[in-house]
Scaffold this active site. Sequence first.
Site, PDB file in Angstrom:
ATOM      1  N   MET A 126      -8.765   8.114   8.926  1.00 26.55           N
ATOM      2  CA  MET A 126      -8.982   8.744   7.508  1.00 26.55           C
ATOM      3  C   MET A 126      -9.977   9.779   7.752  1.00 26.55           C
ATOM      4  SD  MET A 126      -9.304   5.142   5.234  1.00 26.55           S
ATOM      5  CE  MET A 126     -10.071   4.522   6.612  1.00 26.55           C
ATOM      6  N   ASP A 171       0.946  -1.120   0.037  1.00 31.89           N
ATOM      7  CA  ASP A 171      -0.128  -0.156   0.095  1.00 31.89           C
ATOM      8  C   ASP A 171       1.016   1.437  -0.022  1.00 31.89           C
ATOM      9  OD1 ASP A 171      -2.329  -1.158   0.191  1.00 31.89           O
ATOM     10  OD2 ASP A 171      -2.703  -1.293   2.147  1.00 31.89           O
ATOM     11  N   LYS A 195      -3.502   3.481  -2.575  1.00 34.56           N
ATOM     12  CA  LYS A 195      -4.876   4.334  -2.716  1.00 34.56           C
ATOM     13  C   LYS A 195      -4.470   5.831  -1.966  1.00 34.56           C
ATOM     14  CE  LYS A 195      -7.793   0.531  -3.391  1.00 34.56           C
ATOM     15  NZ  LYS A 195      -6.744  -0.801  -2.845  1.00 34.56           N
TER      16      LYS A 195
END
Length: 468
Positions: free
Chosen positions: A386, A251, A273
């Site tokens: 997030m 990631d 991402k």
Amino acid sequence: MRYFPLFHDLRNASCLVVGGTAAAARKVRLLQRTEARIHVVAPELGEELAEMAGTGNVQWHARRFRAKDLDGVSLVIAASGDDRVDGRVSRLARARRLPVNLVDRPAQSSFIVPGMVDRDPVTIAIASGGSAPVLVRQLRERIETLLPARLGDLARFADRFRPAVKAMIPGEDGRRRFWTRFFRGSVAEAVLQGNDRSAAEGMLTLVNSAPESWGNPQGSVALVGSGPGDPDLLTFRAMRLMQEADVVIHDRLVSDGILDCVRRDAERIPVGKAKGAHSMSQEEINRLLVQQARAGKQVVRLKGGDPFIFGRGGEEQAYLQAHGIMVQVVPGITAATGCAAAAGIPLTHRDIASAVTFATGYSADGLPDLDWQALAAARQTLVIYMGLSNGEEIARRLMDKGLSAKTPIAVVEKGSLPDQRVLGSHLADLGDLLQRESVQGPAVLMIGSVTASARKLAPAEATLALAV
């Protein structure tokens, strides 16, 4: 090479240790791992040796050393702490051509005791000829982290099947190819995980398979959590699998320091991402994992934090299992605990917070539909992953449900890394804090009274900005 490395079979052999010191106790402790008969000669024993004496294979002779103590002995260690006594032991033992070691005096020894990594029956010995014992200790500690705890079980498992392999597979070359495949394959991994039944079934299938099929073995996938970014926080299993991997699919949030721990010749495929910028969709990642495993590769799917905490590890595991791919999950230190520890914030505290809740502050449609009433409950710590783009809205919804605007908060940016920042304030200021401090990911939002601890407990290397 002055010292020739070898391993001495001490089954039923008599070993003599002269001295009752702490150094003697350390040598006796090592010898107790063998099947030797250990005789300790000393007028008095230290506390540790006194506990060992008379138990197991250790016998104490409460007197001074005598020359006849060397009769019938296979190995001698002198650790009395008296130079005259130890020197005499060395001279008499050498005269009889007996291997003798004087602790910390290699010049008077005919052998040295190496640093050892013990995964019985697998043993690794490290020595520097007595020139750098601290270096030897550091090397041993590093090797310990790379070797699985059940490595000895794997060696015994392989030994169990050696007769069957020899009977079924002709020629040394064929057997070598078989064992090479075995030790790098899913059967060996099952043994290392303690799944003996699955390993035995897989081994029988492997032994009875056609030799031509060995060239195209089935691979496997490990979903590995790399923690918040500091390589020192990797688990032993994560480090081992990263060193053994053929392919690492990682990631964006996996730090450069973590990637430096991957085997140098492993293929690395970034599938990171970021908000509004997905280099590969989740469905594409799933297909890639299956493709690499079916090509016989040992695949590590490397994720920041923990695979099963906002890491989509559950989705990937289900997809792999549905396609018949062997998959294991290696947990990592999740961002909440890693960043809290780095900032000196206890997520729970007997007098302040009796619960902790992890929640995500982002979804494809914006702020996720959460139970804001439950999240605003008193005496708990709320950790938002997030949440940078929705910080102001998160604070507003919590205050609407009754959480005080003065509730302490902390934002931990790049937790555990050298450029970590810890920003403290109160709930009503959360949105403005994120904007004026230009907070960048990765970062977690921590809400609750425990976050006030960051002001006095954050490590010296962290930047603590109090925007109150």
